[in-house]
Enzyme design. Structure first.
Site, PDB file in Angstrom:
ATOM      1  N   ASP A 151       0.868  -1.170   0.000  1.00 15.15           N
ATOM      2  CA  ASP A 151       0.000   0.000   0.000  1.00 15.15           C
ATOM      3  C   ASP A 151       0.918   1.237   0.000  1.00 15.15           C
ATOM      4  O   ASP A 151       2.141   1.128   0.158  1.00 15.15           O
ATOM      5  CB  ASP A 151      -0.969  -0.014   1.196  1.00 15.15           C
TER       6      ASP A 151
HETATM    7  C1  BGC Z   1      -5.093   3.202   0.237  1.00 11.83           C
HETATM    8  C2  BGC Z   1      -5.329   2.163  -0.821  1.00 11.83           C
HETATM    9  C3  BGC Z   1      -5.189   2.770  -2.200  1.00 11.83           C
HETATM   10  C4  BGC Z   1      -3.815   3.419  -2.305  1.00 11.83           C
HETATM   11  C5  BGC Z   1      -3.544   4.034  -3.668  1.00 11.83           C
HETATM   12  C6  BGC Z   1      -3.839   4.017  -0.008  1.00 11.83           C
HETATM   13  O1  BGC Z   1      -3.758   5.103   0.833  1.00 11.83           O
HETATM   14  O2  BGC Z   1      -5.016   2.562   1.487  1.00 11.83           O
HETATM   15  O3  BGC Z   1      -6.599   1.601  -0.667  1.00 11.83           O
HETATM   16  O4  BGC Z   1      -5.374   1.808  -3.175  1.00 11.83           O
HETATM   17  O5  BGC Z   1      -3.733   4.439  -1.329  1.00 11.83           O
HETATM   18  O6  BGC Z   1      -4.273   5.174  -3.879  1.00 11.83           O
END
Ligand code: BGC
Length: 728
Positions: A275
Site C-alpha cells: 500500500d
Molecule cells: C489506500 C489504498 C489505495 C492506495 C492508492 C492508499 O492510501 O489505502 O486503498 O489503493 O492508497 O491510492
C-alpha cells in the site's frame, strides 16, 4: 476432440511464449532496470487533471520507474507510455494503476451500498462498466475489490467494503473480480483486479484508522480471510498488502500472509503490491531500522512492487551488492510483474488501453447510467416505514436539508474520475417527478456544525406541506480512508431539527446518507420512515426519488448490523453464545448490559419493501447426510402484498456442538427472487459438508459430525427453523 486438442496446444503455446518473453527480458535486464520494474510512483495533479512531477519523466526514460498510479486519460497515458516504449533500452511498457473503487466516470453507490443490494450479478456488471470506462482512459489495473470484512462502524473504510459478513463478502469479491477481469485480461475492455487490503485491515483497534490489528489465527481464517481467498480463487491477478500489523508483524513484510497463505496455500501466482508508502512505514511500526531494511524484509516476505516508498528505487541496489537479498528473489518479483503486463497484452500493444475514441464514446453511456440507476435503487435499505412511503404523486412535499441539494456528496469517497457536478440532486429529481409547485424546499441545517439559523424556515416549510422528506447524514468526507469517528451519531443539529419537525405531527420520511452504520435510536423514534441511501452515486437523485414515490420498490438488505448505540460495538450477526447467554431477562450474571439491550437497532439482513412476504415452513429432503452427500432445504415464499417485489431469502446455520465454539447464526446462503403480487415460489438451498465446514480445534478445515440448526428467512433475526445432522 480435435477442437479441444487445438485449444490445449494453443494455450500451452501461449503460456510458453509468455514465459519465454518474460524470461528473455529478465535475462537481458540490468539490476537498475529490474529495480525500475519493482517501483511504482504516483502521477501528480494539476488543475486540469493528472500531470507529471518534474523528474519523473526522467525516471521513466531511464527505466527506473515501471509503474504509475493516478495517471489517466488516454492522451496523457499514451504520452507517458511512449516514453517507456520508445525511449528506454528494453521498451518495457508502463503499468497504470488507479483506484477505480465504485465506478470510474459513471459512479455507482459506495461499496457498502452495493453490498446492500445482495445482487452479485448487478455488482459484477458495475465492475464491468467501470473496467470499460477505465480501460479506455489508459488504466490497466484497479486497486479493487476491497475485501476487508469489518464490524467496526467507527472506521471510515467500512464504507469501501461489503460489510460484516464473510460469506456475502466472498460472493461480492468474486463478482467484482470477474467484472473487472472478464474472461481475458488481454481484452482492451478489461483491467486487472487487486485484492486488498491483505489482511484484516478492517479490524483496527478502537476503529482508529491504520491502528493495530490483532486476532487469533482461527478468527482470522474464519471471518476475515474468506473474501480475499474468494477473489484470489476467482482469478484476481494482484493483491495489495495492508498497512496494519497482524500478530506483531506489518502485513507488508509478513511471510505468513504473503507467502505461506497467499502463494503456498491459495496458489496465487500474481503480483503483490505494497500500500502507499507501506514499506517505509515499517520504520514507524518499529520492525525495520530504515527504509532500506524494510524493503529487503518486504521482498523476502513475498511482496513484489513498492508503491511510493522509493525503497527499492533508493536502496535495493546497495542491498543486492551487500548480499542482503538474493538476486533470485528480486528476479522472481520482476517476473511476477512482467507476467501481469504480458497477460494484459501490453507487450503486444502497449497502447491498447489508450483509446481516445473509445474514451469518448464508451463513457457514461445511457446503458452505464441505467446500470447506475438500477444499482442505486437496489442498494437503498428501507429501515422503517409506518405507512409514510411511498409518497403519492402530487402530494405537497417539504424537502429539507442541505444534503437534499448537494449532489457532489452523492459520489462518496473514492470517486475516481467521477464528476461531482453531474448528478441531479434529490431535490431537483423530486421537483421533476412531483411537479415544482408541489415541492417546497428549506435548507434547515447542514450535515455538520451547530448552525440552527435555518430551523425556523424549515419548520415553516414543513407546516405548509402535507408531508416532509428530510435528507440528513454525514458529509461524504467523513467516511473513506483516514475518516474514523469517535461516535456514530447523525452529526450536528440534524436530529434536533428532525425532532422539531416530527413534533408538528406531519408524516416525515428521512433519507439517510452515510458511509457507515449510524446509531439511529432518536431518528427511528422521530421519523415515520427511514431510507438508508448511503452515497448513491451518479444517478442517486433520481434513484432516491423513484424509491420515495414508489416508482421503484426498496429491496436492499443491511450487509452490516446497525447498533443501537456505540456501546454495543462490535455487534454482528455471527456472535457466539458465551458460557452465560442472556436467557433470563433481569438476571444479573448473564452476558448483557445493565443499561441497554443486547439486540442491535437493525439486524444484519434487515430491510423492508412496499410489499410483504410470507414464509412457509422449512422442509428438508432428508434429516441427515454424510461426507459425500448433501441435503436440500426448501421453503415457500409468497408475496402477500399488492405489488411486485424482490425478496432476498437468507440461510443461516448453527452448529450445536463442536470442538470449538460456533456462532449462534452464520450466513451460509442467499437467493434473490422477484415475485409478483400474490405469487409464491419455493426456494431451495443445498447443504453439503462445505456449508458446515470450519476451522476445527486442530486448525484443519472441515465439518464435524453432529446436530445443526438451520434458519431460513427474511433477515438474520426473522427466520423459520429446522434441524439436521451430519455423520462422517
Ligand atoms: C489506500 C489504498 C489505495 C492506495 C492508492 C492508499 O492510501 O489505502 O486503498 O489503493 O492508497 O491510492
Amino acid at each position: 476432440m480435435k477442437k479441444t486438442l487445438l485449444l490445449i496446444t494453443t494455450t500451452i503455446l501461449a503460456v510458453a511464449c509468455t514465459q519465454s518473453r518474460v524470461e528473455k527480458l529478465v535475462r537481458q535486464m540490468t539490476v537498475d532496470e529490474k529495480i525500475g520494474q519493482l517501483t511504482m510512483f504516483t502521477s501528480d495533479w494539476s488543475v486540469t487533471g493528472p500531470s507529471m512531477r518534474p523528474g519523473f519523466e526522467k525516471d521513466i526514460r531511464e527505466g527506473r520507474c515501471g509503474n504509475l498510479l493516478n495517471a489517466y486519460t488516454a492522451s496523457y497515458n499514451r504520452k507517458l507510455q511512449e516514453i517507456a516504449v520508445n525511449e528506454t533500452r528494453l521498451g518495457i511498457p508502463l503499468l497504470f494503476g488507479y483506484d477505480v473503487i465504485h465506478g470510474f466516470r459513471t459512479i455507482f453507490p459506495i461499496n457498502l451500498g452495493m453490498a446492500a443490494s445482495w445482487d452479485t450479478e448487478l455488482i459484477q456488471e458495475t465492475a464491468r462498466v467501470a473496467a470499460v470506462e477505465a480501460s479506455a482512459a489508459g488504466i490497466h489495473w484497479t486497486f479493487s475489490p476491497m475485501c476487508d470484512v469489518s464490524v467496526e462502524p467507527r472506521w471510515g473504510r467500512v464504507s469501501e467494503g461489503s460489510g460484516e459478513d464473510p460469506f456475502l463478502g466472498s460472493r461480492i469479491a468474486e463478482a467484482m473480480t470477474r467484472g473487472y477481469q472478464g474472461d481475458d485480461l488481454a481484452d482492451p475492455a478489461t483491467i486487472a483486479a487487486c485484492v486488498k487490503h491483505f489482511a484484516a485491515y478492517g479490524a483496527p483497534q478502537a476503529g482508529r484508522e491504520y491502528n493495530t490489528v490483532d486476532m487469533s489465527e482461527r478468527w482470522l481464517r474464519e471471518f476475515y480471510m474468506p473474501p480475499y481467498e474468494a477473489a484470489v480463487k476467482a482469478g484476481a491477478r494482484t493483491v495489495m498488502a495492508s498497512f496494519n500489523e497482524l500478530d506483531g508483524v506489518p502485513a507488508t513484510a509478513s511471510h505468513h500472509l504473503l507467502t505461506e497463505i497467499l502463494r503456498d496455500e491459495w496458489g496465487f501466482d500474481g503480483l503483490v503490491v505494497s500500500d502507499y508508502t507501506g514499506i517505509m512505514e515499517m520504520t514507524f511500526h518499529g520492525t525495520a531500522r530504515d527504509t532500506c531494511q524494510a524493503g529487503v524484509q518486504a521482498l523476502e516476505a513475498g511482496l513484489d512492487m513498492d508503491m511510493m516508498s522509493a525503497a527499492f528505487y533508493n536502496y535495493l541496489k546497495g542491498s543486492i551488492e551487500r548480499g542482503e537479498i538474493k538476486m533470485k528473489t528480486v528476479d522472481e518479483a520482476v517476473r511476477r510483474i512482467l507476467r501481469v503486463k504480458e497477460e494484459l497484452g501490453l507487450f503486444d500493444d502497449p497502447y491498447r488501453y489508450c483509446d481516445e475514441q473509445r474514451e469518448a464514446s464508451q463513457t457514461m453511456t445511457p446503458e452505464h447510467l441505467a446500470t447506475a440507476l438500477k444499482m442505486a435503487e437496489e442498494s437503498a435499505v428501507l429501515l422503517k416505514n409506518e405507512g409514510v412511503l411511498p409518497i403519492k404523486k402530487g402530494t405537497k412535499v417539504a424537502v429539507i436539508g442541505t444534503l437534499a441539494d448537494d449532489p457532489n456528496q452523492y459520489l462518496g469517497s473514492w470517486r475516481a474520475a467521477g464528476d461531482g457536478s453531474y448528478p441531479q440532486s434529490i431535490l431537483y429529481a423530486i421537483m421533476d417527478y412531483n411537479g415544482e409547485k408541489n415541492v417546497v424546499y428549506a435548507k434547515g441545517c447542514r450535515q455538520f456544525g451547530e448552525d440552527r439559523s435555518g430551523f425556523a424556515e424549515a419548520l415553516r416549510a414543513a407546516r405548509s406541506a402535507e408531508m416532509v422528506v428530510m435528507v440528513i447524514g454525514e458529509d461524504y468526507s467523513w467516511s473513506g480512508e483516514a475518516a474514523s469517528r469517535s461516535n456514530i451519531d447523525v452529526p450536528g443539529v440534524q436530529t434536533e431539527l428532525l425532532e422539531k419537525i416530527a413534533a408538528l405531527g406531519k408524516p416525515v420520511a428521512v433519507v439517510l446518507l452515510s458511509g457507515r452504520p449510524l446509531a439511529l435510536e432518536r431518528e427511528s423514534k422521530a421519523a415515520g420512515a427511514i431510507l438508508e441511501a448511503w452515497y448513491p452515486g451518479t444517478m442517486g437523485g433520481k434513484a432516491v426519488t423513484n424509491l420515495l414515490f414508489g416508482e421503484a420498490n426498496p429491496q436492499g438488505r443491511l450487509p452490516v448490523t446497525f447498533p443501537l448505540c456505540l456501546g454495543q460495538v462490535p455487534v454482528y450477526h455471527y456472535m457466539k453464545n458465551t458460557g452465560r447467554p442472556y436467557l433470563h431477562p433481569g438476571f444479573k450474571y448473564e452476558s448483557h448490559y445493565l443499561d441497554i439491550p443486547n439486540e442491535p437497532l437493525y439486524a444484519f439482513g434487515e430491510g423492508l419493501s412496499y410489499t410483504s412476504f410470507e414464509y412457509g415452513e422449512v422442509s428438508l429432503s432428508a434429516d441427515s447426510f454424510g461426507a459425500k452427500g448433501s441435503i436440500t432445504a426448501s421453503i415457500e415464499v409468497r408475496n402477500t402484498g399488492d405489488r411486485a417485489g424482490v425478496e432476498t431469502v437468507q440461510m443461516y446455520i448453527h452448529d450445536r456442538l463442536a470442538s470449538v465454539t460456533r456462532p449462534v447464526r452464520q450466513l451460509k446462503g442467499f437467493e434473490q427472487i422477484s415475485l409478483q403480487a400474490g405469487e409464491a415460489r419455493t426456494v431451495s438451498f443445498t447443504i453439503d459438508p462445505e456449508t458446515i465446514s470450519f476451522w476445527r480445534r486442530d486448525m484443519t478445515y472441515g465439518p464435524e459430525a453432529g446436530e445443526f440448526d438451520l434458519y431460513i428467512g427474511h433477515a438474520s433475526n426473522d427466520t423459520k427453523a429446522a434441524s439436521f445432522s451430519y455423520e462422517d
